[in-house]
Write a protein that holds these residues in place. Structure first.
Motif, short mmCIF file in Angstrom:
data_model
loop_
_atom_site.label_atom_id
_atom_site.label_comp_id
_atom_site.label_asym_id
_atom_site.label_seq_id
_atom_site.Cartn_x
_atom_site.Cartn_y
_atom_site.Cartn_z
N LEU A 701 35.41 38.91 42.97
CA LEU A 701 36.02 38.08 41.94
C LEU A 701 35.90 36.62 42.39
O LEU A 701 36.43 36.26 43.45
CB LEU A 701 37.49 38.45 41.74
N GLU A 713 42.68 33.45 36.11
CA GLU A 713 42.05 34.68 35.65
C GLU A 713 41.66 35.57 36.83
O GLU A 713 41.92 36.79 36.84
CB GLU A 713 40.80 34.32 34.83
N LEU A 717 43.11 39.30 37.88
CA LEU A 717 42.20 40.44 38.07
C LEU A 717 42.34 41.03 39.47
O LEU A 717 42.20 42.25 39.66
CB LEU A 717 40.75 40.03 37.82
N ARG A 720 44.44 43.99 39.96
CA ARG A 720 44.02 45.25 39.35
C ARG A 720 43.11 46.07 40.25
O ARG A 720 42.79 47.22 39.93
CB ARG A 720 43.30 44.98 38.02
N HIS A 748 32.82 39.64 39.08
CA HIS A 748 33.31 38.85 37.95
C HIS A 748 33.25 37.39 38.37
O HIS A 748 33.87 36.98 39.36
CB HIS A 748 34.76 39.24 37.62
N LEU A 837 40.79 40.45 30.85
CA LEU A 837 41.74 41.40 31.43
C LEU A 837 41.62 42.76 30.75
O LEU A 837 41.61 43.81 31.41
CB LEU A 837 43.17 40.86 31.31
N HIS A 840 38.38 44.53 31.87
CA HIS A 840 38.47 45.16 33.19
C HIS A 840 39.36 46.41 33.17
O HIS A 840 39.14 47.34 33.96
CB HIS A 840 38.97 44.15 34.23
#
Length: 880
Positions: A701, A713, A717, A720, A748, A837, A840
């Motif tokens: 990320l 953002e 993420l 998660r 990402h 979001l 994902h």
């Protein structure tokens, strides 16, 4: 005694001056820049002493140096004075030598009749040993007049002599090598130029440089284009070392770049050459350079400028009595009128006459071009039988010429077959031409060059598509589409990276300075942007000279409809193409394959432009305009669906694979279907992405600079995923991100993106210390299995003739990514974050990118004008 001593001293001085002048002439042939100043001084010394014979010789040496340095006015004035002096004082032998030199200069200035007159008189005056110089000039006159056979005979006879100087041997062998290359005898040309290079080592740096230029040009004539570029680079260094003006070399270099379809670069070289040579008054070479500029204007779509330049050049070449080059100029003018659709009936006779001249001069490649153009003129003016005859003549030259010209021979056969209504013959010719193109493309070292090369087969592709559409099954239509789709992306391994690390570092450094200047000191931007262009040019250039990749997917197995059906499973494939201005589609659904006529291309392109404008405006408009623009965008989406999707009559597919072409790459395909959509440059690439196994790598990320929403953002993420690799500014630099991407299962990137229409290989993602470019991804490889690009506009690529596209998506899929999500337009950060979001969440639940994106888009309120662009513009690419 005193008088005798004085006479003796004068005679010794005179002898010394003449010896020095003779030696300076020899030096001027190999070292013109070194000898020029010394020869000018010797002219003054001889004039002061009153030694007329030494003065004539010194003037000749000075003129020779000026001639090589492209100062024809000085050279001409010196030789004219030398001729007058030699005639006035009865110096017959010296007069013969000077007339040979003046003939060479007059030839270069395009004054052919005067040159012949000087040579005829010189032949009566010079001794037997000096007739070689006369013969060399006669051979050069025949060469430039297009009498290549006569020139070759004369050069060969000269080389058979046993008493040649190194200069004479180097000059004759060099020119004979040039003739052999023009005749298509490439092995013999290489042999002659090898001997010329050996002699040039003893003749001086000027001849070393001249032979290097001829070798580069002959390699281009043989069709080895990237080797030719490398050799021209070497020749430039040698010309600079010899202090020779570069105009002639730039003109020849332009031809190599034109054949590689590097049109802006070729135009720059050709225009520089024409300007230099015209300013220096060297009409012979200036005319050739101007004709290359006309070729470039035609290739770049400026047919009016091409016609103007070609007509001007033809007039100059008529005065120079150079029928072969004049024929080429007339041909460019005809082709320009064909492009403007202003061709006249008399243009057919003009093109045929040019073809006959070029055939008589034994220049098969140009003769084939002329007959091809003549056939087009005949067809455009309603004379089908004449067109067939001319095209068949053009095709007869194909076995004699390099691969790119051979492709034109196949095109001529295809056009003749089409005119006869012989679709089988048309397809045979198209297949052979495209096979030759594939061979040529496979030898090119970079994706950029391979994409540009597909232009050479664009017309063959279109002709073949028309034939299979008329007479073949839908499956065969799809197979034909695939054979001409995204072929440049077929390399299996990354392009070589040798020698670019320093340049990539320099590029990132200047990009960092540009970003700083945009924030603080905009006055520094022009110089920084110029530096960036220079570094980019060097990086691209290194890619043109690298070794070719070793494998190509298309070489191993042909496209298989059966394999495609198995890969699609429950999905429907829609592959678009364009023929005769109409968009068509091949639809594969279950065991059924259909061809559907869809819509008018021009109408669709207008709608695409209007939709993109409306969506862009929605992102930046004042609130009062939002409702109006939202309504306009919604209406345009429905209009495009009606044109591109409704005619397909696809009953509620579970999932769709779309393969667009050309401007259809810019369509927001997710908004076109009410189901998951995945897009790919070709069905072959989509199937390849389906077969890519997921690595056990990490989740990466990364956020780029200047975007607070991107950092938020990425942080959201990160919660998660277990143990993700998280890179945020200032730690999200190019090297760190590249290293993390290599082998990642999922990545990402949330950052600014930029698509460069002027230079798509430098489309980029903005990271903390510079930009990650398409060029670097292409040459490095090492991409993640799946990648989400939360970056504006990077889903779009730049289309090229021949159904090619360059950009992030094709590069990532080619280099091993199985799936990518990206936007084709600008979107606002605060509307992207919720979509990302939700996307994902779908990925984590095991969905493909297409399924996850479809589910995430379903959660967006499409009635919200500000959210609507995000709903439209994100697209899933590939199968994962």
């Amino acid at each position: 005694m005193a008088g005798e001593d004085g006479l003796s001293t004068y005679q010794e001085t005179r002898s010394d001056l003449l010896i020095r002048a003779t030696q300076l002439y020899s030096l001027a042939q190999g070292h013109p820049s070194r000898s020029c100043v010394e020869a000018e001084a010797l002219v003054a010394e001889s004039r002061n002493v009153g030694d007329r014979e030494a003065l004539v010789a010194a003037l000749r040496a000075y003129a020779h140096a000026c001639r090589y340095l492209l100062e024809p006015d000085r050279a001409s004035a010196s030789l004219d004075e030398a001729v007058r002096l030699a005639r006035r004082h009865g110096l017959a032998r010296a007069l013969g030598d000077v007339l040979v030199s003046r003939a060479a200069l007059r030839h270069e200035l395009g004054r052919t009749l005067l040159a012949v007159r000087d040579l005829d008189r010189a032949a009566e005056l010079v001794g037997a040993d000096d007739l070689v110089q006369v013969d060399l000039q006669r051979a050069a006159l025949a060469h430039n007049a297009g009498r290549l056979g006569d020139a070759a005979t004369l050069y060969a006879r000269i080389l058979g002599a046993s008493n040649l100087t190194a200069v004479e041997r180097a000059g004759a062998a060099n020119n004979l090598g040039m003739v052999e290359a023009s005749l298509g005898h490439h092995a013999e040309a290489a042999r002659r130029l090898h001997h010329a290079a050996a002699a040039a080592e003893h003749a001086g740096p000027a001849y070393v440089a001249l032979v290097a230029e001829t070798r580069a040009w002959s390699v281009v004539q043989a069709g080895r284009l990237t080797e030719g570029v490398a050799r021209f680079d070497e020749a430039i260094l040698l010309w600079e070392k010899a202090a020779l003006p570069l105009g002639e070399l730039f003109a020849e270099y332009a031809e190599a770049l034109l054949n590689l379809r590097l049109l802006p670069e070729a135009r720059e070289q050709a225009d520089r050459a024409a300007q230099m040579l015209q300013a220096q008054g060297v009409d012979l070479m200036a005319a050739e350079a101007q004709l290359r500029s006309a070729h470039l204007s035609l290739a770049m779509g400026d047919s009016r400028d091409a016609e103007r330049l070609a007509e001007q050049t033809a007039a100059s070449l008529r005065r120079q009595r150079r029928p072969d080059w004049r024929a080429r100029a007339s041909l460019v003018a005809v082709e320009a009128r064909l492009a403007q659709q202003t061709v006249r009936r008399e243009d057919h006779a003009l093109a045929v006459r040019a073809a006959r001249v070029l055939d008589r001069c034994e220049i098969p490649q140009s003769a084939a071009d002329a007959y091809l153009a003549a056939g087009r003129v005949a067809a455009a003016t309603g004379r089908r039988a004449l067109a067939i005859r001319d095209w068949e003549r053009a095709a007869q030259f194909a076995p004699q010429v390099p691969v790119l010209a051979r492709i034109k021979g196949h095109l001529a056969r295809a056009l003749a077959a089409q005119a006869r209504g012989d679709d089988d013959g048309l397809l045979r010719a198209c297949r052979r031409g495209l096979a030759d193109l594939a061979t040529h493309r496979a030898a090119l070292p970079s994706t950029e060059l391979r994409a540009l090369a597909s232009w050479h087969g664009a017309e063959l592709s279109t002709l073949g598509l028309g034939a299979v559409q008329r007479n073949r099954s839908a499956g065969q239509v799809l197979s034909w589409m695939e054979s001409t789709r995204a072929a440049a992306l077929s390399a299996t391994g990354p392009d070589p990276t040798d020698g670019v690390d320093d340049e990539l570092g320099a590029l990132r450094a200047v990009q960092t300075e540009i970003a700083r200047a945009r924030r603080a000191d905009k006055s520094a931007l022009p110089a920084l942007l110029s530096r960036q262009s220079e570094v980019e040019a060097r990086i691209r250039h290194s890619g043109w000279l690298a070794d070719s990749p070793t494998g190509h997917r298309g070489d191993a197995q042909p496209f298989s409809i059966k394999a495609l059906r198995q890969a699609l499973a429950h999905r429907t494939l829609v592959e678009y193409d364009v023929h005769d201005g109409q968009i068509m589609a091949t639809v594969v659904q279950g065991r059924r394959t259909r061809v559907v006529q869809v819509a008018d291309r021009a109408t669709v392109e207008v709608e695409i432009d209007e939709l993109r404008s409306a969506l862009h405006a929605l992102n930046v408009c004042v609130p009062a305009m939002a409702a109006f623009l939202h309504q306009a965008a919604t209406s345009l989406v429905e209009s495009l669906r009606a044109m591109l999707v409704a005619p397909l009559a696809v009953p509620e597919p579970e999932s769709v694979v779309v393969v667009p072409v050309g401007d259809l790459q810019r369509v927001p395909w997710s908004a076109m279907f009410d189901c998951p959509v995945s897009v790919a440059p070709s069905a072959t690439l989509w199937m390849g992405s389906l077969a890519v196994a997921a690595p056990p790598g990490p989740v990466v990320l990364a956020a780029g600079p200047g975007l607070d929403a991107a950092v938020a953002e990425v942080s959201a993420l990160a919660d998660r995923y277990p143990r993700p690799v998280v890179l945020t500014p200032p730690h999200s630099g190019v090297d760190a991100v590249k290293h993390a991407l290599d082998g990642a299962a999922l990545a990402h990137l949330s950052c600014h993106g930029e698509v460069r229409a002027d230079n798509p290989t430098f489309s980029c993602l903005h990271l903390s210390d510079g930009n990650l470019t398409v060029h670097e991804l292409d040459r490095r490889g090492g991409v993640p299995h799946r990648l989400v690009l939360a970056a504006c506009d990077v889903g779009g690529g730049v289309s090229y003739p021949g159904n090619e596209v360059l950009g992030f998506i094709g590069t990532l899929l080619t280099r091993g990514a199985a799936g990518v999500v990206a936007s084709t337009l600008l979107v606002l950060d605060h509307h992207v974050a919720p979509l990302m979001l939700a996307l994902h969440d779908g990925i984590r639940s095991g969905l493909t990118l297409a399924d996850a994106l479809h589910a995430a888009r379903a959660a967006i309120d499409r009635s919200d004008p500000r959210a609507y662009p995000a709903w439209c513009t994100f697209t899933a690419y590939g199968a994962a």
